[in-house]
Structure formats: C-alpha cells, structure tokens
Write a protein that holds these residues in place. Structure first.
Motif, mmCIF file in Angstrom:
data_model
loop_
_atom_site.group_PDB
_atom_site.id
_atom_site.type_symbol
_atom_site.label_atom_id
_atom_site.label_comp_id
_atom_site.label_asym_id
_atom_site.label_seq_id
_atom_site.Cartn_x
_atom_site.Cartn_y
_atom_site.Cartn_z
ATOM 1 N N ALA A 90 0.628 -1.183 0.069
ATOM 2 C CA ALA A 90 -0.138 0.025 0.022
ATOM 3 C C ALA A 90 1.246 1.277 0.055
ATOM 4 C CB ALA A 90 -0.600 -0.137 0.898
ATOM 5 N N ASP A 91 0.772 1.985 -1.157
ATOM 6 C CA ASP A 91 1.182 3.673 -0.875
ATOM 7 C C ASP A 91 0.371 4.649 -0.379
ATOM 8 O OD1 ASP A 91 -1.063 4.205 -1.902
ATOM 9 O OD2 ASP A 91 -0.061 5.493 -4.168
ATOM 10 N N ASP A 92 1.118 5.788 0.101
ATOM 11 C CA ASP A 92 0.457 6.432 1.166
ATOM 12 C C ASP A 92 -1.219 7.195 0.986
ATOM 13 O OD1 ASP A 92 2.808 6.699 2.270
ATOM 14 O OD2 ASP A 92 3.833 8.997 1.905
ATOM 15 N N ASP A 93 -1.456 7.209 -0.195
ATOM 16 C CA ASP A 93 -2.905 7.526 -0.478
ATOM 17 C C ASP A 93 -3.779 6.498 0.174
ATOM 18 O OD1 ASP A 93 -2.365 9.722 -1.857
ATOM 19 O OD2 ASP A 93 -1.922 8.431 -3.688
ATOM 20 N N LEU A 94 -3.235 5.275 0.476
ATOM 21 C CA LEU A 94 -4.611 4.353 0.974
ATOM 22 C C LEU A 94 -3.915 4.187 2.698
ATOM 23 C CD1 LEU A 94 -6.477 1.899 0.691
ATOM 24 C CD2 LEU A 94 -3.983 0.359 0.866
ATOM 25 N N LEU A 95 -2.714 4.502 2.915
ATOM 26 C CA LEU A 95 -1.988 3.934 4.395
ATOM 27 C C LEU A 95 -2.748 5.663 5.135
ATOM 28 C CD1 LEU A 95 1.544 2.357 4.454
ATOM 29 C CD2 LEU A 95 -0.685 1.884 5.005
ATOM 30 N N THR A 96 -2.130 6.616 4.469
ATOM 31 C CA THR A 96 -3.259 8.040 5.419
ATOM 32 C C THR A 96 -4.758 7.953 5.907
ATOM 33 O OG1 THR A 96 -1.204 9.142 5.033
ATOM 34 C CG2 THR A 96 -2.642 10.279 5.528
ATOM 35 N N PRO A 97 -5.160 7.874 4.783
ATOM 36 C CA PRO A 97 -6.707 7.793 5.282
ATOM 37 C C PRO A 97 -7.102 6.141 5.982
ATOM 38 C CG PRO A 97 -6.809 7.935 2.906
ATOM 39 C CD PRO A 97 -5.198 8.298 3.208
ATOM 40 N N LEU A 98 -6.352 5.741 5.895
ATOM 41 C CA LEU A 98 -6.558 4.395 6.936
ATOM 42 C C LEU A 98 -6.055 4.225 7.888
ATOM 43 C CD1 LEU A 98 -8.601 1.788 6.596
ATOM 44 C CD2 LEU A 98 -5.874 0.207 5.377
ATOM 45 N N LYS A 99 -4.517 5.450 8.045
ATOM 46 C CA LYS A 99 -4.238 5.171 9.859
ATOM 47 C C LYS A 99 -5.155 6.639 10.267
ATOM 48 C CE LYS A 99 0.657 4.328 8.712
ATOM 49 N NZ LYS A 99 1.664 4.756 8.013
ATOM 50 N N VAL A 100 -5.149 7.730 10.252
ATOM 51 C CA VAL A 100 -7.147 8.629 10.345
ATOM 52 C C VAL A 100 -8.172 8.035 10.982
ATOM 53 C CG1 VAL A 100 -7.597 10.536 9.858
ATOM 54 C CG2 VAL A 100 -5.571 10.356 9.563
ATOM 55 N N SER A 101 -8.056 6.613 10.200
ATOM 56 C CA SER A 101 -9.786 5.659 10.068
ATOM 57 C C SER A 101 -9.353 4.806 11.375
ATOM 58 C CB SER A 101 -9.491 4.601 8.931
ATOM 59 O OG SER A 101 -10.041 6.051 8.140
ATOM 60 N N LEU A 102 -7.713 4.177 11.813
ATOM 61 C CA LEU A 102 -7.997 3.232 12.553
ATOM 62 C C LEU A 102 -7.734 4.067 14.192
ATOM 63 C CD1 LEU A 102 -5.458 0.734 11.106
ATOM 64 C CD2 LEU A 102 -8.788 1.077 11.597
ATOM 65 N N ASP A 103 -6.638 5.585 14.238
ATOM 66 C CA ASP A 103 -6.870 6.040 14.937
ATOM 67 C C ASP A 103 -8.153 6.057 16.027
ATOM 68 O OD1 ASP A 103 -5.686 7.477 17.271
ATOM 69 O OD2 ASP A 103 -5.143 9.444 15.440
ATOM 70 N N VAL A 104 -9.244 6.651 14.909
ATOM 71 C CA VAL A 104 -9.997 7.698 15.413
ATOM 72 C C VAL A 104 -11.424 6.755 15.874
ATOM 73 C CG1 VAL A 104 -12.496 8.986 14.825
ATOM 74 C CG2 VAL A 104 -9.881 9.427 13.492
ATOM 75 N N SER A 105 -11.316 5.539 15.043
ATOM 76 C CA SER A 105 -11.774 3.798 15.834
ATOM 77 C C SER A 105 -11.270 3.759 16.896
ATOM 78 C CB SER A 105 -11.749 3.012 14.458
ATOM 79 O OG SER A 105 -11.872 3.139 13.733
ATOM 80 N N LEU A 167 -12.946 2.963 2.828
ATOM 81 C CA LEU A 167 -12.739 4.608 3.324
ATOM 82 C C LEU A 167 -13.811 5.577 2.840
ATOM 83 C CD1 LEU A 167 -9.730 4.092 1.960
ATOM 84 C CD2 LEU A 167 -10.188 4.231 4.607
ATOM 85 N N GLY A 168 -15.590 5.589 1.986
ATOM 86 C CA GLY A 168 -16.125 6.543 2.233
ATOM 87 C C GLY A 168 -16.164 7.516 3.503
ATOM 88 N N ALA A 169 -16.007 7.745 4.751
ATOM 89 C CA ALA A 169 -16.075 8.537 5.356
ATOM 90 C C ALA A 169 -14.842 9.216 5.690
ATOM 91 C CB ALA A 169 -15.829 7.893 6.778
ATOM 92 N N VAL A 170 -13.667 8.965 4.801
ATOM 93 C CA VAL A 170 -12.750 9.582 4.694
ATOM 94 C C VAL A 170 -11.458 10.136 3.529
ATOM 95 C CG1 VAL A 170 -11.766 8.842 7.417
ATOM 96 C CG2 VAL A 170 -11.151 7.766 5.443
ATOM 97 N N ALA A 171 -12.395 9.879 2.170
ATOM 98 C CA ALA A 171 -11.963 9.980 1.179
ATOM 99 C C ALA A 171 -12.154 11.836 1.710
ATOM 100 C CB ALA A 171 -12.796 8.757 0.289
ATOM 101 N N LYS A 172 -13.172 12.471 0.924
ATOM 102 C CA LYS A 172 -13.355 12.982 0.370
ATOM 103 C C LYS A 172 -12.623 14.169 2.020
ATOM 104 C CE LYS A 172 -17.614 12.947 0.202
ATOM 105 N NZ LYS A 172 -18.904 13.217 0.607
ATOM 106 N N GLY A 173 -12.003 14.119 3.097
ATOM 107 C CA GLY A 173 -11.215 14.457 3.195
ATOM 108 C C GLY A 173 -9.799 14.242 3.092
ATOM 109 N N TYR A 174 -9.356 12.938 3.235
ATOM 110 C CA TYR A 174 -7.708 13.170 2.216
ATOM 111 C C TYR A 174 -7.771 14.280 0.965
ATOM 112 C CZ TYR A 174 -3.752 10.799 0.679
ATOM 113 O OH TYR A 174 -2.183 10.397 0.450
ATOM 114 N N ALA A 175 -8.764 14.079 0.044
ATOM 115 C CA ALA A 175 -8.948 14.348 -0.917
ATOM 116 C C ALA A 175 -8.508 15.440 -0.632
ATOM 117 C CB ALA A 175 -9.966 13.498 -2.201
ATOM 118 N N SER A 176 -9.156 16.447 -0.531
ATOM 119 C CA SER A 176 -9.281 17.462 -0.525
ATOM 120 C C SER A 176 -8.083 18.482 0.581
ATOM 121 C CB SER A 176 -10.374 18.216 0.759
ATOM 122 O OG SER A 176 -10.431 17.852 2.149
ATOM 123 N N GLU A 177 -7.621 17.451 1.094
ATOM 124 C CA GLU A 177 -5.790 18.050 1.147
ATOM 125 C C GLU A 177 -4.600 17.445 1.031
ATOM 126 O OE1 GLU A 177 -6.756 18.730 4.538
ATOM 127 O OE2 GLU A 177 -4.330 19.078 4.932
#
Ligand code: ADP
Ligand code: MG
Length: 340
Positions: A90-105, A167-177
């Motif tokens: 996985a590259d950062d585009d998958l890892l970053t939103p996933l890590k943020v999700s898991l942290d908030v989980s 990643l529907g709950a975080v993808a737009k946030g990551y894309a905006s960033e």
C-alpha cells in the motif's frame, strides 16, 4: 469614418475594461467543477494564472477517486478486499486515510469503523436499491465488523478474508487535503476546495479577510443555514443524516451506520461540523462524532482535542466548542438556538 472612429473607441473601452479586470491579478477568480466520489466538487482559486494549478488539483482528485473507491480495477481498496486476507502493498494514499480512520476508531470506541462496509451495502446505500435488512442479517454481518482486524505494517495492509473495508467516511477529506497541497505547491495563495460536505480553505480571501463557511440547516439543507463560521486556512467537514437517506413506511434511514447496532445512528445529533487543520481527520471525526452523540462527542473533544465542532441536535439546539465561539454566528430567523 465616423463609424470607424466609433469602433476604435469601443475597442479601446473594451480593452480598458479587460485590463481593469485582469490587472488586479490577485483578485481574478477561477473555478473548476469536478464530479468524483459521488459528489459535485468545486475548486475555486484566486490570483494570476491559477487554471493550470486547478487542472492539476482536479486530476489529483480524480486519481484518488479511482484509488480509494470500493470498486474498479484501479482501486486499492478493491484489491485489498479481494486479497483473501493476505497483506497487500500500500502507498500513502491508502495508508494515510486508513491510519487516520483506525486512530479515530480506537479513540471513539469503534464509532468509526471502515469494516462496516458490508452493513452499508446491506441497506442498499451502495447499489441504491434501498432495503431494511432483517435483524438476523445484520447480526450475521456484524460478526465481521471489527476495525482492529485491519492490520497495517510499514508498506502493506491486510483485511481478514471475511471482512471488507470502505473509505467513504474519510476519502473526501483526504482528497481535499491532497488537492490543497497541489494548489499550494503551484503557488496558489487563496482558494476554496469544496467537496460535497467537505470544505478546505487555502490562505485567506484575496483581501486578507477570513472565509465565511455556512453551516447548513439539516432540516432544510437546500435553502437554509443554521449559521456561518469565519475561518482562516483550515478544513470544515459536516456529517449529517440529511446528506443521503431513503424513506420506508414513513421512517427515514440515513447513511451513517452505528457499527454497534448495524442501523443508521440515532444519537440525537442531526449534524456535526468539524473544524480541523487536517482534512482527513476532520472527515473521520465528523462521521465518528455523529455516531457518538453530543455527550460522548464532547467527552472525545475534552480528552483528545485537536479540533473544534458545531453540534446540532434534533431539538434544534446548537452546541459550539470553546475554540469556535467567536467564529460562529447564528443566522437570523434560523429557528435554532444555543443549548443551555
Ligand atoms: P458523506 O460521505 O456524506 O460526506 P461521511 O463522511 O459521514 O458522509 O461518510 C459516510 C459514509 O461512510 C457512508 O456513505 C458509508 O459509506 C460510510 N460509513 C457509514 N457509517 C460509517 C461508520 N460508522 N464508519 C465508517 N464508515 C461509515
Ligand atoms: Mg466523514
């Protein structure tokens, strides 16, 4: 002769007009619309020659749409979901939103959970063939819903064979960033990226003043606002039950699922707006706090912080966290008032 003179004079005036429009280079407004991640997105930049930067930002968003969508041959998420439980590079585009999700989980006790996807599908929010699943169906799907089963290493991810993520709950946030990063790297100093309920600002307005970001009235989203936030460079993300829903037998079912019950969250909140300098966190948090409800969301705020929020409850009351009190103004005749 006269006609010629007249024409020359008109041309001259037109040029003057054009010059006056473009000479104050900083103020030229340029807008680009993109349809991606199931929403209309508007990118607006102010300044000289921003159109190439906007094109690149739009391209960034389209690429992320393909990578982070749950389907399609270029989708990293699809690859992961169909890997039979094996780790996937996985590259950062998958890892970053996933890590943020898991942290908030973890911090929210599982209110946000990327593995809730099969439940989201069972309600028809993906196929758009809406149904109310039976209790049995939900109970059996919930057995495989567990954010902690997603394992991340330095450059790979694994999801158990019987689970699926989205990643529907975080993808737009990551894309905006990422879109903001793109604009900034191309020299843009003033911009607004608006992806559905996600707004990311860059800099300030061209005149140096703050941006006005509306908080939509969740009971009349098309026409009214509850209030306005005055903000500098940041992200503002709203999650609400009004954004996607269907009705059956007079009951409304929305798209934000409480992973504990498998049903649309009924926490008393009708919208949560999160302001956070990181757009991915803002998106993850708005979904998680919506599921948690006001009291637990405020506990989260006090314990972890790092963001501010405007909460709206179903009794039309507004709660604003300390850091936003002076930035938020309630709209005249909004029908909403501050909670005691
Ligand atoms: P929107 O996509 O409307 O901006 P959200 O950011 O709140 O709204 O994300 C909702 C989407 O995330 C849903 O459409 C669904 O795909 C997924 N989802 C729903 N409930 C959860 C949850 N509790 N945890 C993680 N993802 C969820
Ligand atoms: Mg979200």
């Amino acid at each position: 002769m006269r006609k010629k003179l007249f024409r020359a004079a008109t041309l001259f005036i037109c040029h003057l007009l054009l010059l006056s429009l473009f000479s104050c280079g900083e103020d030229v407004k340029n807008t680009k619309t993109v349809f991606a991640m199931d929403t209309v997105m508007t990118l607006t930049a102010y300044g000289k020659d921003t159109s190439a930067a906007l094109d690149t930002a739009a391209k960034t968003i389209r690429e992320l749409d393909k990578k982070l969508s749950y389907s399609g041959k270029e989708s990293e998420v699809y690859k992961l979901n169909s890997s039979g439980g094996k780790p996937v590079k996985a590259d950062d585009d998958l890892l970053t939103p996933l890590k943020v999700s898991l942290d908030v989980s973890e911090k929210s006790g599982g209110a946000l959970d990327v593995t809730v996807f099969p439940v989201v599908k069972a309600w028809g929010f993906i196929s758009k063939e809406y149904t109310v699943p039976t209790d049995n169906k939900l109970a059996s799907l919930l057995k495989n819903v567990d954010w902690s089963s997603v394992k991340i290493s330095e450059d790979s991810v694994s999801v158990p064979e019987n689970a699926e993520i989205d990643l529907g709950a975080v993808a737009k946030g990551y894309a905006s960033e990422r879109a903001a990063e793109t604009l900034i790297s191309k020299g843009v100093k003033s911009a607004v990226i608006s992806l559905g309920g996600n707004v990311r600002t860059v800099g300030t307005k061209p005149d140096g003043s703050k941006w006005n970001v509306a908080v939509v009235d969740p009971t009349e989203p098309g026409t009214k606002t509850v209030g306005t936030l005055k903000l500098g460079e940041t992200s503002v993300v709203t999650s609400g039950g009004y954004q996607r829903y269907f009705e059956k037998n007079g009951k409304r079912y929305h798209h934000i699922i409480d992973p504990k019950t498998g049903r649309p969250a009924e926490s008393g909140l009708i919208s949560v707006t999160v302001v956070c300098d990181d757009g991915t966190y803002a998106d993850a948090l708005s979904t998680a706090l919506f599921v948690l409800g006001l009291d637990k969301a405020m506990e989260y705020y006090r314990e972890y912080g790092g963001f501010e929020a405007v909460f709206i409850t179903d009794d039309k009351k507004i709660t604003v966290t300390d850091g936003l009190v002076s930035a938020f103004t309630v709209s005249d005749d909004s029908g909403f008032e501050y909670a005691k």
